[in-house]
Design a protein around this motif. Structure first.
Motif, PDB file in Angstrom:
ATOM      1  N   GLN A 389       2.173 -30.748  21.220  1.00 13.25           N
ATOM      2  CA  GLN A 389       3.304 -30.168  21.937  1.00 13.25           C
ATOM      3  C   GLN A 389       4.614 -30.200  21.149  1.00 13.25           C
ATOM      4  N   ALA A 390       4.807 -31.221  20.316  1.00 12.88           N
ATOM      5  CA  ALA A 390       6.099 -31.336  19.628  1.00 12.88           C
ATOM      6  C   ALA A 390       5.995 -31.092  18.128  1.00 12.88           C
ATOM      7  N   ASN A 391       4.767 -30.989  17.634  1.00 15.04           N
ATOM      8  CA  ASN A 391       4.601 -30.810  16.189  1.00 15.04           C
ATOM      9  C   ASN A 391       3.439 -29.863  15.917  1.00 15.04           C
ATOM     10  N   PRO A 392       3.443 -28.664  16.568  1.00 12.07           N
ATOM     11  CA  PRO A 392       2.256 -27.805  16.487  1.00 12.07           C
ATOM     12  C   PRO A 392       1.952 -27.348  15.066  1.00 12.07           C
ATOM     13  N   SER A 393       2.973 -27.216  14.226  1.00 11.08           N
ATOM     14  CA  SER A 393       2.709 -26.744  12.862  1.00 11.08           C
ATOM     15  C   SER A 393       2.235 -27.889  11.964  1.00 11.08           C
ATOM     16  N   GLY A 394       2.357 -29.121  12.462  1.00  6.68           N
ATOM     17  CA  GLY A 394       1.943 -30.284  11.663  1.00  6.68           C
ATOM     18  C   GLY A 394       2.905 -30.587  10.531  1.00  6.68           C
ATOM     19  N   ALA A 395       4.091 -29.967  10.558  1.00  5.90           N
ATOM     20  CA  ALA A 395       5.017 -30.132   9.436  1.00  5.90           C
ATOM     21  C   ALA A 395       5.786 -31.459   9.482  1.00  5.90           C
ATOM     22  N   ARG A 396       5.793 -32.086  10.631  1.00  3.39           N
ATOM     23  CA  ARG A 396       6.586 -33.316  10.723  1.00  3.39           C
ATOM     24  C   ARG A 396       5.803 -34.489  10.138  1.00  3.39           C
ATOM     25  N   ALA A 397       6.555 -35.568   9.827  1.00  2.00           N
ATOM     26  CA  ALA A 397       5.955 -36.702   9.116  1.00  2.00           C
ATOM     27  C   ALA A 397       4.849 -37.366   9.937  1.00  2.00           C
ATOM     28  N   ALA A 398       3.959 -38.049   9.233  1.00  2.00           N
ATOM     29  CA  ALA A 398       2.796 -38.671   9.888  1.00  2.00           C
ATOM     30  C   ALA A 398       3.208 -39.886  10.718  1.00  2.00           C
ATOM     31  N   ILE A 399       2.402 -40.145  11.758  1.00  2.00           N
ATOM     32  CA  ILE A 399       2.576 -41.361  12.573  1.00  2.00           C
ATOM     33  C   ILE A 399       1.872 -42.495  11.840  1.00  2.00           C
ATOM     34  N   CYS A 400       2.563 -43.648  11.714  1.00  2.00           N
ATOM     35  CA  CYS A 400       1.945 -44.714  10.920  1.00  2.00           C
ATOM     36  C   CYS A 400       1.906 -46.059  11.647  1.00  2.00           C
ATOM     37  N   GLY A 401       2.137 -46.061  12.939  1.00  2.00           N
ATOM     38  CA  GLY A 401       2.023 -47.320  13.679  1.00  2.00           C
ATOM     39  C   GLY A 401       2.416 -47.097  15.122  1.00  2.00           C
ATOM     40  N   HIS A 402       2.047 -48.046  15.963  1.00  2.00           N
ATOM     41  CA  HIS A 402       2.458 -47.922  17.364  1.00  2.00           C
ATOM     42  C   HIS A 402       2.512 -49.286  18.029  1.00  2.00           C
ATOM     43  N   HIS A 403       3.231 -49.336  19.143  1.00  2.00           N
ATOM     44  CA  HIS A 403       3.334 -50.556  19.939  1.00  2.00           C
ATOM     45  C   HIS A 403       3.393 -50.119  21.402  1.00  2.00           C
ATOM     46  N   VAL A 404       2.515 -50.669  22.214  1.00  3.42           N
ATOM     47  CA  VAL A 404       2.480 -50.299  23.638  1.00  3.42           C
ATOM     48  C   VAL A 404       3.042 -51.447  24.472  1.00  3.42           C
ATOM     49  N   ILE A 405       3.988 -51.145  25.351  1.00  6.93           N
ATOM     50  CA  ILE A 405       4.463 -52.156  26.312  1.00  6.93           C
ATOM     51  C   ILE A 405       4.225 -51.611  27.714  1.00  6.93           C
ATOM     52  N   VAL A 406       3.471 -52.366  28.494  1.00  6.64           N
ATOM     53  CA  VAL A 406       3.281 -51.985  29.898  1.00  6.64           C
ATOM     54  C   VAL A 406       4.034 -53.012  30.741  1.00  6.64           C
ATOM     55  N   GLU A 407       5.050 -52.562  31.430  1.00  5.52           N
ATOM     56  CA  GLU A 407       5.778 -53.442  32.360  1.00  5.52           C
ATOM     57  C   GLU A 407       5.109 -53.271  33.716  1.00  5.52           C
ATOM     58  N   LYS A 408       4.326 -54.281  34.113  1.00  6.03           N
ATOM     59  CA  LYS A 408       3.496 -54.111  35.328  1.00  6.03           C
ATOM     60  C   LYS A 408       4.341 -54.006  36.584  1.00  6.03           C
ATOM     61  N   ARG A 409       5.460 -54.752  36.609  1.00  3.26           N
ATOM     62  CA  ARG A 409       6.349 -54.683  37.774  1.00  3.26           C
ATOM     63  C   ARG A 409       7.642 -54.008  37.358  1.00  3.26           C
ATOM     64  N   ALA A 410       7.516 -52.791  36.844  1.00  4.94           N
ATOM     65  CA  ALA A 410       8.716 -52.123  36.302  1.00  4.94           C
ATOM     66  C   ALA A 410       9.754 -51.890  37.389  1.00  4.94           C
ATOM     67  N   THR A 411       9.339 -51.292  38.493  1.00  8.37           N
ATOM     68  CA  THR A 411      10.264 -51.083  39.623  1.00  8.37           C
ATOM     69  C   THR A 411       9.472 -51.213  40.913  1.00  8.37           C
ATOM     70  N   PHE A 412      10.203 -51.372  42.009  1.00 10.50           N
ATOM     71  CA  PHE A 412       9.509 -51.377  43.300  1.00 10.50           C
ATOM     72  C   PHE A 412       9.129 -49.943  43.652  1.00 10.50           C
ATOM     73  N   ALA A 413       8.071 -49.808  44.449  1.00 10.87           N
ATOM     74  CA  ALA A 413       7.664 -48.485  44.937  1.00 10.87           C
ATOM     75  C   ALA A 413       8.694 -48.059  45.980  1.00 10.87           C
ATOM     76  N   ALA A 414       9.403 -46.948  45.702  1.00 14.31           N
ATOM     77  CA  ALA A 414      10.530 -46.543  46.558  1.00 14.31           C
ATOM     78  C   ALA A 414      10.021 -45.649  47.681  1.00 14.31           C
ATOM     79  N   ARG A 415       9.356 -46.259  48.657  1.00 15.46           N
ATOM     80  CA  ARG A 415       8.716 -45.494  49.736  1.00 15.46           C
ATOM     81  C   ARG A 415       9.648 -45.418  50.951  1.00 15.46           C
ATOM     82  N   PRO A 416       9.443 -44.403  51.823  1.00 13.93           N
ATOM     83  CA  PRO A 416      10.274 -44.329  53.032  1.00 13.93           C
ATOM     84  C   PRO A 416      10.027 -45.555  53.915  1.00 13.93           C
ATOM     85  N   GLY A 417      11.068 -45.977  54.599  1.00 11.79           N
ATOM     86  CA  GLY A 417      10.918 -47.063  55.574  1.00 11.79           C
ATOM     87  C   GLY A 417      10.981 -48.454  54.980  1.00 11.79           C
TER      88      GLY A 417
END
Ligand code: FAD
Length: 468
Positions: A389-417
């Motif tokens: 989606q952001a690099n369809p021509s493949g012209a941008r530099a290669a990805i060489c690493g990653h880090h995943v952070i999952v915040e399990k309690r990021a926010t409260f579920a903002a439900r009605p009531g």
């Protein structure tokens, strides 16, 4: 007075600053090692860089946060990258940008010029926003966002392209579950606000550097504004101290055995519930504690990619097209390289001489579905997703690493009531603060800051000073 603040998230730190401003002493206890709570800096060994626990944005309408930063002597104009409200997809198929005109023409013009929607959809969207504005941003009580959209005759395409991403990003709760009234408040402050107030602010520094790091120094300063030193007034920020015991009687409060005049509990709800449950039963304690125990939480995941060279995307924040069947869960792609000032990103380790690495951040709000899959499979799929989606021509530099952070309690579920507790607890010398109190906002930074400031004001002015 000496007041203990438990929790150094944005709410607790805002409370501590206000306590100091009112001429009292604040000691802040924080379980973690870095100030900022759910909006803080973390060190990534995988990327050899400081990153945030999750990419955050603010709105220019978040006036209390900006005021607090100024009170600490900081300059928000320098610390944030500011830009007009823009929803632009990385694949260029959808684009909506508010125009530099007075409200509501800024939105009206932006919608009419939007790419990716038909004329009927555009007119329907404007009509719904206009009706909401005429009703002073009030929806019928108890509605979910999905019900409100259906009542407002919004079709599938406009919901998918516009309303769904906006709702999940702002509330971390999908339209089928999210409270329409809270969403209306978000709309009031974003697409309903003046051009200046509806701007989006993206931090140029990590989230702890932005202002939380400054608070320890501010609390320890024992002088008044004119520089006169008042002995015994110095407060403190105690990191790595998880408070276990809370007690109160008519003359004060004890926090892990240390005596204070009062306390503000500014932790998340499970921790606040645990601490307040230790206190002697007083009238109204039961419904107050019950409300605190009823929050559900929704996770947010952030995948930070290291790239060999900055991608220099045309826009720092771009919408991604999600496809959960293919595990392509990415919703937003952030590329700060457009404006990055490398204030501190690479360097607790500056001795190595490394320069800040080029990073991309992919945000997955409401990450419940993502969490049912293996993390490495999701990372591979999201890598494919952003490449396509952001690099369809493949012209941008290669990805060489990653880090995943999952915040399990990021926010409260903002439900009605959902019943959200007020700052003043049933115990006279104890207040609470956090994005989960009755702020009128979903779980956001501005809500946390407002809650902290109000908790300190009300505890000191309405309770402690009134009792003297
Ligand atoms: C990944 C992610 C992305 C987000 N994106 C956005 C965004 O773009 N815009 C936005 O406005 N908001 C966003 N939010 C929400 C925002 O981060 C929160 O609303 C805000 O940080 C909440 O602040 P708080 O002070 O209320 O709570 P917290 O930050 O949770 O602070 C509570 C603190 O109390 C401490 N604590 C808990 N128990 C104890 C104890 N017993 N003793 C001592 N300390 C204790 C915790 O360690 C924590 O530091 C996001 C959140 C996440 C996780």
């Amino acid at each position: 007075m000496r007041i203990a603040v438990i929790g150094a998230g944005w709410a607790g730190l805002a409370a501590a600053v206000r306590i100091r401003q009112l001429g009292h002493t604040a000691d802040v206890f924080e379980a973690g090692l870095v100030p900022g709570g759910r909006a803080r800096r973390v060190w990534s060994r995988a990327l050899h860089a400081h990153i945030d626990n999750g990419q955050h944005i603010l709105l220019a309408a978040y006036t209390e946060t900006l005021a607090l930063m100024r009170e600490l002597g900081l300059d928000p104009e320098a610390l944030f990258y500011r830009e007009r409200l823009t929803l632009k997809s990385a694949d260029d198929l959808f684009s909506l940008r508010s125009l530099p005109l007075p409200a509501p023409l800024n939105l009206l013009g932006g919608v009419l010029l939007a790419r990716g929607l038909g004329l009927t959809e555009k007119l329907g969207l404007v009509a719904l926003c206009t009706r909401l504005r005429q009703r002073n941003w009030l929806t019928e009580p108890g509605l979910t966002v999905a019900q409100w959209l259906a009542n407002g005759s919004q079709g599938t395409r406009v919901v998918q392209a516009f309303w769904h991403p906006l709702c999940v990003a702002a509330m971390n709760t999908p339209p089928e579950e999210a409270c329409a009234q809270l969403f209306a408040h978000v709309l009031r402050d974003s697409i309903g606000a003046s051009t200046a107030a509806s701007g989006v602010l993206i931090p140029r520094t990590d989230l702890s550097t932005l202002w939380p790091d400054q608070v320890a120094h501010y609390l320890e300063k024992s002088g008044d504004a004119a520089g006169h030193v008042e002995h015994g007034l110095a407060g403190s920020l105690k990191l790595g101290h998880a408070v276990k015991a809370l007690y109160t009687d008519t003359s004060g409060v004890e926090v892990d055995g240390a005596r204070y005049d009062a306390a503000i509990v500014a932790t998340n709800t499970p921790s606040a519930h645990r601490l307040l449950s230790q206190l002697a039963v007083v009238p109204d304690a039961a419904p107050y504690l019950d409300a605190m125990s009823r929050f559900d939480f929704i996770p947010i995941a952030t995948i930070t990619f290291r790239v060999e060279q900055a991608w220099q995307l045309p826009h720092p924040m771009m919408l991604l097209r999600e496809d959960s069947e293919k595990l392509e869960f990415g919703q937003w792609l952030f590329d700060r390289s457009i404006y990055a000032r490398q204030t501190r990103t690479a360097t607790d380790d500056s001795s190595t001489g490394d320069s800040a690495p080029a990073l991309l951040h992919v945000v997955i709000s409401d990450a419940r579905a993502m969490m049912t899959h293996k993390q490495e499979e999701v990372v591979s799929a999201v890598t494919r997703q952003i490449q396509r989606q952001a690099n369809p021509s493949g012209a941008r530099a290669a990805i060489c690493g990653h880090h995943v952070i999952v915040e399990k309690r990021a926010t409260f579920a903002a439900r009605p009531g959902l019943i959200r507790p007020s700052n003043l607890s049933p115990w006279p010398r104890i207040a609470v603060a956090g994005d989960w109190t009755d702020t009128g906002y979903p779980g956001v930074l501005e809500g946390a800051v407002r809650s902290g400031r109000l908790a300190a004001d009300r505890l000191i002015k309405d309770r402690l000073c009134a009792a003297i």
